[in-house]
Design a protein around this motif. Structure first.
Motif, PDB file in Angstrom:
ATOM      1  N   LYS A 246     103.525  51.992  64.657  1.00  0.00           N
ATOM      2  CA  LYS A 246     103.462  52.776  65.729  1.00  0.00           C
ATOM      3  C   LYS A 246     103.220  54.251  65.223  1.00  0.00           C
ATOM      4  N   VAL A 247     104.047  54.788  64.431  1.00  0.00           N
ATOM      5  CA  VAL A 247     103.810  56.237  63.987  1.00  0.00           C
ATOM      6  C   VAL A 247     102.624  56.408  63.270  1.00  0.00           C
ATOM      7  N   ILE A 248     102.041  55.630  62.411  1.00  0.00           N
ATOM      8  CA  ILE A 248     100.820  55.768  61.702  1.00  0.00           C
ATOM      9  C   ILE A 248      99.679  55.659  62.858  1.00  0.00           C
ATOM     10  N   LEU A 249      99.678  54.954  63.765  1.00  0.00           N
ATOM     11  CA  LEU A 249      98.747  54.777  64.696  1.00  0.00           C
ATOM     12  C   LEU A 249      98.694  56.078  65.616  1.00  0.00           C
ATOM     13  N   THR A 250      99.820  56.285  66.311  1.00  0.00           N
ATOM     14  CA  THR A 250      99.969  57.358  67.109  1.00  0.00           C
ATOM     15  C   THR A 250      99.440  58.736  66.262  1.00  0.00           C
ATOM     16  N   THR A 251      99.804  58.981  65.271  1.00  0.00           N
ATOM     17  CA  THR A 251      99.282  60.151  64.522  1.00  0.00           C
ATOM     18  C   THR A 251      98.078  59.897  64.248  1.00  0.00           C
ATOM     19  N   ALA A 252      97.445  58.805  64.015  1.00  0.00           N
ATOM     20  CA  ALA A 252      95.884  58.809  63.758  1.00  0.00           C
ATOM     21  C   ALA A 252      95.142  59.181  65.219  1.00  0.00           C
ATOM     22  N   ILE A 253      95.815  58.505  66.143  1.00  0.00           N
ATOM     23  CA  ILE A 253      95.037  58.691  67.566  1.00  0.00           C
ATOM     24  C   ILE A 253      95.087  60.270  67.837  1.00  0.00           C
ATOM     25  N   PRO A 263      84.937  63.219  60.835  1.00  0.00           N
ATOM     26  CA  PRO A 263      84.269  61.934  61.337  1.00  0.00           C
ATOM     27  C   PRO A 263      85.470  60.879  61.614  1.00  0.00           C
ATOM     28  N   SER A 264      85.320  59.978  62.421  1.00  0.00           N
ATOM     29  CA  SER A 264      86.180  58.937  62.881  1.00  0.00           C
ATOM     30  C   SER A 264      86.590  57.938  61.607  1.00  0.00           C
ATOM     31  N   ARG A 265      85.575  57.606  60.839  1.00  0.00           N
ATOM     32  CA  ARG A 265      85.591  56.730  59.827  1.00  0.00           C
ATOM     33  C   ARG A 265      86.523  57.291  58.634  1.00  0.00           C
ATOM     34  N   VAL A 266      86.469  58.742  58.471  1.00  0.00           N
ATOM     35  CA  VAL A 266      87.358  59.225  57.573  1.00  0.00           C
ATOM     36  C   VAL A 266      88.890  59.134  57.896  1.00  0.00           C
ATOM     37  N   ILE A 267      88.870  59.509  59.196  1.00  0.00           N
ATOM     38  CA  ILE A 267      90.272  59.461  59.666  1.00  0.00           C
ATOM     39  C   ILE A 267      90.654  58.046  59.516  1.00  0.00           C
ATOM     40  N   ILE A 268      90.034  57.170  59.972  1.00  0.00           N
ATOM     41  CA  ILE A 268      90.596  55.679  59.991  1.00  0.00           C
ATOM     42  C   ILE A 268      90.685  55.207  58.610  1.00  0.00           C
ATOM     43  N   ASN A 269      90.043  55.575  57.624  1.00  0.00           N
ATOM     44  CA  ASN A 269      90.197  55.300  56.171  1.00  0.00           C
ATOM     45  C   ASN A 269      91.399  55.789  55.804  1.00  0.00           C
ATOM     46  N   GLU A 270      91.753  57.135  55.911  1.00  0.00           N
ATOM     47  CA  GLU A 270      92.813  57.651  55.550  1.00  0.00           C
ATOM     48  C   GLU A 270      94.409  57.188  56.101  1.00  0.00           C
ATOM     49  N   TYR A 271      94.321  56.809  57.306  1.00  0.00           N
ATOM     50  CA  TYR A 271      95.416  56.002  57.899  1.00  0.00           C
ATOM     51  C   TYR A 271      95.549  54.624  57.196  1.00  0.00           C
ATOM     52  N   ILE A 272      94.227  53.933  56.866  1.00  0.00           N
ATOM     53  CA  ILE A 272      94.518  52.678  56.405  1.00  0.00           C
ATOM     54  C   ILE A 272      95.430  52.811  55.067  1.00  0.00           C
ATOM     55  N   GLU A 273      95.033  53.837  54.105  1.00  0.00           N
ATOM     56  CA  GLU A 273      95.378  54.028  53.003  1.00  0.00           C
ATOM     57  C   GLU A 273      96.997  54.165  52.988  1.00  0.00           C
ATOM     58  N   ILE A 274      97.314  55.100  54.020  1.00  0.00           N
ATOM     59  CA  ILE A 274      98.799  55.530  54.402  1.00  0.00           C
ATOM     60  C   ILE A 274      99.462  54.468  54.650  1.00  0.00           C
ATOM     61  N   ALA A 275      98.687  53.364  55.352  1.00  0.00           N
ATOM     62  CA  ALA A 275      99.813  52.130  55.644  1.00  0.00           C
ATOM     63  C   ALA A 275     100.001  51.373  54.528  1.00  0.00           C
ATOM     64  N   LYS A 276      98.861  51.308  53.536  1.00  0.00           N
ATOM     65  CA  LYS A 276      99.408  50.838  52.180  1.00  0.00           C
ATOM     66  C   LYS A 276     100.518  51.226  51.431  1.00  0.00           C
ATOM     67  N   ASN A 284      97.723  47.615  57.379  1.00  0.00           N
ATOM     68  CA  ASN A 284      96.350  48.222  57.433  1.00  0.00           C
ATOM     69  C   ASN A 284      95.270  47.221  57.782  1.00  0.00           C
ATOM     70  N   ILE A 285      95.065  46.200  57.749  1.00  0.00           N
ATOM     71  CA  ILE A 285      94.341  45.442  58.590  1.00  0.00           C
ATOM     72  C   ILE A 285      94.620  45.348  60.196  1.00  0.00           C
ATOM     73  N   PHE A 286      95.760  45.340  60.663  1.00  0.00           N
ATOM     74  CA  PHE A 286      96.177  45.737  61.829  1.00  0.00           C
ATOM     75  C   PHE A 286      95.738  47.088  62.539  1.00  0.00           C
ATOM     76  N   ILE A 287      96.058  48.120  61.751  1.00  0.00           N
ATOM     77  CA  ILE A 287      95.695  49.351  61.896  1.00  0.00           C
ATOM     78  C   ILE A 287      94.103  49.576  61.884  1.00  0.00           C
ATOM     79  N   ASN A 288      93.386  49.197  61.067  1.00  0.00           N
ATOM     80  CA  ASN A 288      92.002  49.404  60.893  1.00  0.00           C
ATOM     81  C   ASN A 288      91.548  48.812  62.402  1.00  0.00           C
ATOM     82  N   GLY A 289      92.040  47.663  62.732  1.00  0.00           N
ATOM     83  CA  GLY A 289      91.479  46.992  64.036  1.00  0.00           C
ATOM     84  C   GLY A 289      91.870  47.882  65.148  1.00  0.00           C
TER      85      GLY A 289
END
Length: 301
Positions: A246-253, A263-276, A284-289
């Motif tokens: 939830k923290v990772i997703l709300t920070t990304a949003i 760019p949104s793809r840059v932000i999404i990729n960064e938070y996918i890596e943070i999730a790892k 990371n799959i859930f957060i990407n979706g």
């Protein structure tokens, strides 16, 4: 310097900490920047470990020279390790020397058990023994050897990780950042240039402002961002989402909403890596979706 991903990591850590133990924002922000500065201490401490390995090798050579009954190895010791050009550049770096002089707790004792055990493992290893047998001195080979030595015996050394975590609690979560900084430092060294400047923590006021604004926006918009998250959960209850996810997703949003030029793809990729780094294997799959769906709903490019 600390990259934007690492700054995002520290914001995520701070938000997570807040929802476990709420404190005033100014205190939380101060703690976040203090945590960022502590990474520099860890970075210097790891560089000092490399220097201490060299010092220990020199110390053992001196002990051998002073033995009453000497072998050829004592009389004519192999000095290839202590002559390693990369180790010498790190040892002579004025910034490292000055900072260590100001913070003597970052200097390693040559009798430290972890240092001695690590040195013994290194010298018993095939890579070290092969390196010592090679003729000649090449800066490139010295650099490659120290890079692999650092990765094998420090960055991937669980005993080293535990030792650091016991010494400073926040270090355990930041080891991967400091390791990356050391690896970059080793890689950036040039044979014909003095090693004068180490990696900075925060590049400039822009990075500092980014960190503070992202932290503030995430906390101020937590409820509305939780709602945005909940609206995009298919057959899943918001209460079942882990706090870290939830923290990772709300920070990304928050970043998607308030930093329009990234760019949104840059932000999404960064938070996918943070999730790892911080979350479960499948987070990371859930957060990407979720983030991909949010960007499409908002027409966020």
């Amino acid at each position: 310097m600390l990259g934007r991903r690492q700054i995002r990591e520290k914001v995520v850590e701070s938000v997570y900490s807040y929802y476990q133990n709420p404190i005033k924002f100014d205190v939380l922000e101060k703690n976040m920047f203090s945590g960022i500065e502590k990474i520099y201490y860890l970075y210097i401490y790891e560089l000092n470990f490399l220097v201490a390995l060299k010092d220990l090798a020199e110390h053992q050579i001196e002990i051998g020279k002073n033995k009453y009954i000497k072998t050829d190895a004592n009389t004519n010791p192999n000095q290839k390790f202590i002559s390693n050009q990369v180790l010498i550049k790190i040892e002579e770096n004025p910034e490292r020397l000055f900072f260590t002089g100001q913070h003597k707790q970052l200097k390693w004792d040559l009798h430290d058990d972890l240092l001695v055990r690590t040195f013994q493992r290194i010298t018993a290893g095939k890579r070290y023994q092969d390196f010592m047998k090679e003729d000649g001195y090449s800066f490139e080979e010295d650099q490659k050897f120290i890079g692999k030595l650092f990765l094998r015996y420090i960055a991937e050394n669980e005993d080293f990780h535990e030792y650091l975590g016991d010494k400073e609690l926040t270090w355990y979560d930041d080891i991967h950042i400091a390791n990356s900084m050391v690896q970059k430092t080793i890689g950036f060294l040039k044979e014909d240039e003095d090693s004068r400047t180490l990696i900075k923590m925060v590049k400039d006021d822009e990075d500092r402002d980014f960190a503070g604004k992202l932290l503030r926006d995430t906390l101020n918009n937590w409820e509305s961002n939780e709602k945005k998250l909940g609206e995009r959960l298919d057959n899943w209850d918001l209460d079942r989402v882990s706090l870290m996810d939830k923290v990772i997703l709300t920070t990304a949003i928050s970043e998607l909403d308030n930093f329009a030029f990234t760019p949104s793809r840059v932000i999404i990729n960064e938070y996918i890596e943070i999730a790892k780094v911080f979350a479960t294997d499948r987070s990371n799959i859930f957060i990407n979706g979720i983030l991909d769906k949010y960007c499409k709903d908002q027409n966020r490019i």
